[in-house]
Design an enzyme around this catalytic site. Structure first.
Site, short mmCIF file in Angstrom:
data_model
loop_
_atom_site.label_atom_id
_atom_site.label_comp_id
_atom_site.label_asym_id
_atom_site.label_seq_id
_atom_site.Cartn_x
_atom_site.Cartn_y
_atom_site.Cartn_z
N GLY A 73 1.18 -1.59 0.17
CA GLY A 73 0.25 -0.22 0.00
C GLY A 73 0.86 1.32 -0.41
O GLY A 73 0.82 1.78 -1.35
N THR A 74 1.93 1.65 1.10
CA THR A 74 3.19 2.94 0.86
C THR A 74 3.53 2.08 -0.46
O THR A 74 3.50 4.26 -1.15
CB THR A 74 3.65 2.19 1.60
OG1 THR A 74 3.63 1.49 3.23
CG2 THR A 74 4.63 3.89 2.38
N ASN A 152 -7.34 4.01 9.63
CA ASN A 152 -7.23 2.66 10.07
C ASN A 152 -7.50 3.02 11.25
O ASN A 152 -6.82 1.84 12.30
CB ASN A 152 -5.84 2.47 9.05
CG ASN A 152 -4.73 3.50 10.27
OD1 ASN A 152 -4.84 4.80 8.56
ND2 ASN A 152 -3.62 3.75 10.39
N GLN A 180 -8.38 0.36 4.18
CA GLN A 180 -8.94 0.07 5.41
C GLN A 180 -10.60 -0.75 4.51
O GLN A 180 -10.51 -1.42 5.05
CB GLN A 180 -8.49 0.70 6.77
CG GLN A 180 -7.38 1.07 6.91
CD GLN A 180 -7.16 -0.25 7.82
OE1 GLN A 180 -7.65 -1.01 8.07
NE2 GLN A 180 -5.76 -0.61 8.28
N SER A 200 -3.73 -2.94 0.29
CA SER A 200 -2.65 -3.13 0.21
C SER A 200 -3.49 -5.49 0.49
O SER A 200 -4.68 -5.26 0.65
CB SER A 200 -2.32 -2.98 1.92
OG SER A 200 -1.33 -3.72 2.09
N HIS A 202 -1.86 -7.43 2.17
CA HIS A 202 -2.06 -8.37 3.74
C HIS A 202 -2.91 -7.67 4.47
O HIS A 202 -3.22 -8.05 5.78
CB HIS A 202 -1.11 -7.90 3.90
CG HIS A 202 -0.66 -6.59 4.83
ND1 HIS A 202 -0.44 -6.45 6.65
CD2 HIS A 202 0.15 -5.65 3.98
CE1 HIS A 202 0.13 -5.06 6.43
NE2 HIS A 202 0.80 -4.52 5.35
N CYS A 326 2.11 1.24 12.34
CA CYS A 326 3.27 1.96 11.57
C CYS A 326 3.80 2.68 12.26
O CYS A 326 4.66 2.92 12.49
CB CYS A 326 2.89 2.33 9.87
SG CYS A 326 1.89 1.38 9.45
#
Ligand SMILES: *Cc1c(COP(=O)(O)O)cnc(C)c1O
Length: 385
Positions: A73-74, A152, A180, A200, A202, A326
């Site tokens: 995602g980042t 998130n 999310q 993302s 995961h 994070c």
């Protein structure tokens, strides 16, 4: 619960679904070729890659050609922000919110050091944006508006369709970090009208290290990773074939699990939240109950340090979080709760529980049973503030 963990941190990451592992295995064992090779052993991988792309596209109602696989995602988010300020030299301004994930905020701060200017939109005590202010923040030199679909930390939803419409009236592209939202609520890029959307794997029961970026057909986009011609020249780097296949399978499962998220998971979250708020003196929810993700609750406890409570929860086999994973490890209070106007004490005393499709009623009951005792222990154990 003994010997097992009670995992209430699904906004940080999720368990890889057994069916996802199963789908991936052949691509880690027998079918380990490079899809760009000219021989069949490599070429044969293009079909499973495109099938996975179709499944990820279906999750958000996009076209196949609108999906670019990334590493996370980042990366998707960084790519969009950097592309926006690179493709039109006169446009070096980005509008984002103060409550974005660090993937957006840290990249924005870096871009500021490169001569870009960023507007960080404030939120009110409900975590909501002032759309009139958003509209007024758009300038002649605005390159992009980036607003997350769901936060998130609190689970709060943003009116992305309305925001995209505002942007388009002014001819400005709109990106949403939907990391999310995906797998929890229905996502439809056509209905949202966004130009870019980040995902993302995961966070929806696929492995870490794989993500996707939706780029609306016909939209200008400057690749971030340049190298081989993979992803039709839009993202260099040999494809993470197993990861992509796993993401595809997880996207397919996620579509089928939306109903469970909105019935069973929502009911479990509501039970947990309702009972904590009614049974623990001084406990209050951060943010309104709606509009919100069905799996998340963020609760402020009176006169405790979240760090201490999380350690006690950990000893009891319960995984929860304060702020975002994070940002964890830092003693700074959550930037999201701070932006909502809560003081440092409230922000530091807040815990996020994020449930998932694997969560059970027995786990909720277990947390409800042990929490009052842990809070007493926490209160008594030499608080620092
Ligand atoms: C987890 C998360 C990200 C980052 O995704 P990675 O794949 O871990 O890089 C970005 N935005 C939000 C809202 C997230 O929750």
């Amino acid at each position: 619960m003994s010997g097992q963990i009670c995992y209430f941190d699904n906004n940080a990451t999720t368990r890889v679904a057994p069916a996802v592992v199963e789908a991936m295995l052949p691509f880690l064992t027998e079918q380990w070729g490079n899809p760009s090779s000219l021989y069949g052993f490599g070429q044969d991988l293009n079909r499973p890659l495109e099938q996975a792309r179709a499944k990820v596209a279906a999750l958000i109602n996009a076209e196949l050609t609108e999906i670019i696989f990334t590493s996370c995602g980042t990366e998707s988010i960084n790519s969009v922000l950097r592309s926006a300020v690179a493709i039109r030299p006169g446009r070096r301004h980005i509008v984002a919110t103060a409550v974005e994930h660090s993937a957006t905020l840290k990249c924005c701060r870096f871009l500021e050091t490169q001569g870009c200017s960023i507007t960080y939109l404030p939120v009110n005590a409900d975590g909501a944006l002032d759309l009139a202010l958003l509209e007024h923040s758009i300038r002649q030199d605005t390159a992009l508006v980036s607003v997350m679909s769901a936060n998130n930390e609190t689970g709060l939803l943003f009116p992305v369709a309305e925001i995209a419409a505002l942007c388009h009236e002014k001819g400005i592209p709109c990106h949403t970090d939907a990391v999310q939202m995906a797998g929890k609520l229905r996502l439809n890029v056509r209905a949202l009208g966004v130009d870019f959307l980040s995902l993302s794997a995961h966070k929806l029961h696929a492995p870490k290290g794989i993500g996707a970026l939706y780029v609306k057909s016909g939209t200008k986009y400057q690749p971030y990773l340049m190298g081989g011609g993979q992803e039709t020249g839009r993202r260099g780097g040999t494809e993470n074939v197993a990861g992509i296949v796993g993401f595809g399978r997880a996207a397919e499962l996620a579509l089928g699990n939306l109903e469970i998220q909105n019935t069973r998971v929502r009911a479990l979250r509501d039970k947990l939240e309702r009972q904590i708020l009614s049974q623990i003196p001084g406990a209050v929810r951060n943010g309104p109950s709606e509009p919100r993700l069905p799996n998340s609750t963020n609760i402020a406890f009176d006169a405790i340090e979240a760090e201490g409570l999380l350690l006690l929860l950990d000893e009891a086999g319960i995984c929860a979080s304060s702020g975002s994973a994070c940002a964890a490890g830092s003693l700074d209070p959550s930037h999201v709760l701070t932006a909502m106007g809560f003081g440092a004490a409230r922000a530091r005393g807040s815990i996020r529980f994020s449930l998932g499709i694997d969560s059970t009623e027995a786990e909720v009951d277990y947390v409800l049973k042990v929490l009052p005792g842990l809070l007493r222990k926490c209160n008594g154990s030499g608080q620092t503030t």
